[in-house]
Design a protein around this motif. Sequence first.
Motif, mmCIF file in Angstrom:
data_model
loop_
_atom_site.group_PDB
_atom_site.id
_atom_site.type_symbol
_atom_site.label_atom_id
_atom_site.label_comp_id
_atom_site.label_asym_id
_atom_site.label_seq_id
_atom_site.Cartn_x
_atom_site.Cartn_y
_atom_site.Cartn_z
ATOM 1 N N GLY A 27 0.705 -1.191 0.099
ATOM 2 C CA GLY A 27 -0.080 0.044 -0.079
ATOM 3 C C GLY A 27 0.802 1.146 -0.023
ATOM 4 O O GLY A 27 0.153 2.184 0.130
ATOM 5 N N PHE A 28 2.031 1.346 -0.223
ATOM 6 C CA PHE A 28 2.880 2.539 -0.506
ATOM 7 C C PHE A 28 2.411 3.107 -1.679
ATOM 8 O O PHE A 28 1.816 2.805 -2.684
ATOM 9 C CB PHE A 28 4.299 2.122 -0.420
ATOM 10 C CG PHE A 28 4.665 1.678 0.995
ATOM 11 C CD1 PHE A 28 4.999 2.406 1.872
ATOM 12 C CD2 PHE A 28 5.054 0.081 1.111
ATOM 13 C CE1 PHE A 28 5.501 1.808 3.246
ATOM 14 C CE2 PHE A 28 5.321 -0.417 2.265
ATOM 15 C CZ PHE A 28 5.616 0.378 3.336
ATOM 16 N N LYS A 29 2.690 4.573 -1.648
ATOM 17 C CA LYS A 29 2.001 5.482 -2.712
ATOM 18 C C LYS A 29 3.424 5.881 -3.557
ATOM 19 O O LYS A 29 4.510 5.957 -2.992
ATOM 20 C CB LYS A 29 1.401 6.462 -2.118
ATOM 21 C CG LYS A 29 0.500 6.417 -1.047
ATOM 22 C CD LYS A 29 -0.826 5.415 -1.672
ATOM 23 C CE LYS A 29 -1.753 5.239 -0.644
ATOM 24 N NZ LYS A 29 -2.982 4.370 -1.156
ATOM 25 N N SER A 30 3.077 6.328 -4.825
ATOM 26 C CA SER A 30 3.743 6.895 -5.872
ATOM 27 C C SER A 30 5.034 6.029 -6.016
ATOM 28 O O SER A 30 6.122 6.505 -5.890
ATOM 29 C CB SER A 30 4.209 8.360 -5.342
ATOM 30 O OG SER A 30 3.231 9.138 -5.043
ATOM 31 N N VAL A 31 4.882 4.598 -6.226
ATOM 32 C CA VAL A 31 5.755 3.804 -6.319
ATOM 33 C C VAL A 31 6.209 3.612 -7.908
ATOM 34 O O VAL A 31 5.484 3.601 -8.789
ATOM 35 C CB VAL A 31 5.243 2.353 -5.922
ATOM 36 C CG1 VAL A 31 6.065 1.371 -6.221
ATOM 37 C CG2 VAL A 31 4.607 2.499 -4.556
#
Length: 367
Positions: A27-31
Amino acid sequence: MTQIYDIFAVAPPGLEHFLLQEVRENGFKSVTASPGGISFKGSWPEVWRANLELRGASRVLVRIGHFMAFHLAQLDKRATKFPWSDTLPSGCALKVEVTSQKSKIYHAGAARERIETALTANGYRISADALVSIKARIDDNKVTLSLDSSGEGLHKRGHKQAIGKAPMRETLAALFLRQAGYSGAEPVLDPMCGSGTFPIEAAEIALGAQPGRARDFAFQHFVGFDTDAFAALRRPLKEAKSAFAFHGSDRDAGVISQAQANAARASVAPICSFAAKPVLDLTGPEGPPGLVMVNPPYGTRIGNKKLLYALHNTLGQVLQDRFKGWRVAIVTSETALAKASGLPFKKPSSPVPHGGLKVRLFQTDPL
């Protein structure tokens, strides 16, 4: 307002795609993927969570700033004025690593000395043994400063005290398991398990365990670290129950004892089974088929390569005769040894650095 940082999870070259999958699943962002790792954005809790949750990351770096420097005197001045105290408590011990390319400051050693001098002027201590590391990258005269938030490499889970010869790091094992299609929903067997890395890692994945649950990190020494908030991110380990078991065997009884002790420290011993036996005595365990995952000797550091052809041939025959329905994944630097097994491998993976060698993953469909 909460500050958002550029975060970089380091991956073994050649396995970035599989770490990318894991980062997105968490669920980490801007990957985004790039050579050597995965970039994403987040505040300090995301840095903490990345260290706790990511099985395949070697370490997690946090970019804290950058500036231009065209000569050493300019580097000295700007490093001295850099706001180190925003993230690092005064008086803490630090070590500095510098890389430089396409820049007028081409001598990394001289650049490191200038940054160390600047840190000393700001009240910090320089120590080669420091847990906290500053990484400076000079690229096209731009100096980018990052903190290593992990400290010791993330392969050090905190439970593998006993290791055999030429061990595979847990982070690399996790990525190879992922590359082999393992998700925690099938049994795993390693017939040359050494100190138990593959079965233990597979058992932890099946339980949804946090790989960093039993260790400390460098970020716990950064300014603003919140002990209670970090504690809230840690999940208690589920009771070691699973529909599947995780098996390891090895002809060396000594390393089997090590594997059992490592599984106990990881709290997965109830679903792990280890036995001292040669490959010729292997039999398929009861229950549904799964994945045979093995990192056999290559003859470079362990074993006589001429004798290993017979060993691989025996392994292949045993698996084809006694492991119907199982998939096989073999990590090796030697294509000829893989072929000696006689197993119906698909096209091997791209090469991955491991212990000074280049290894590939050879996989089969269900036998």
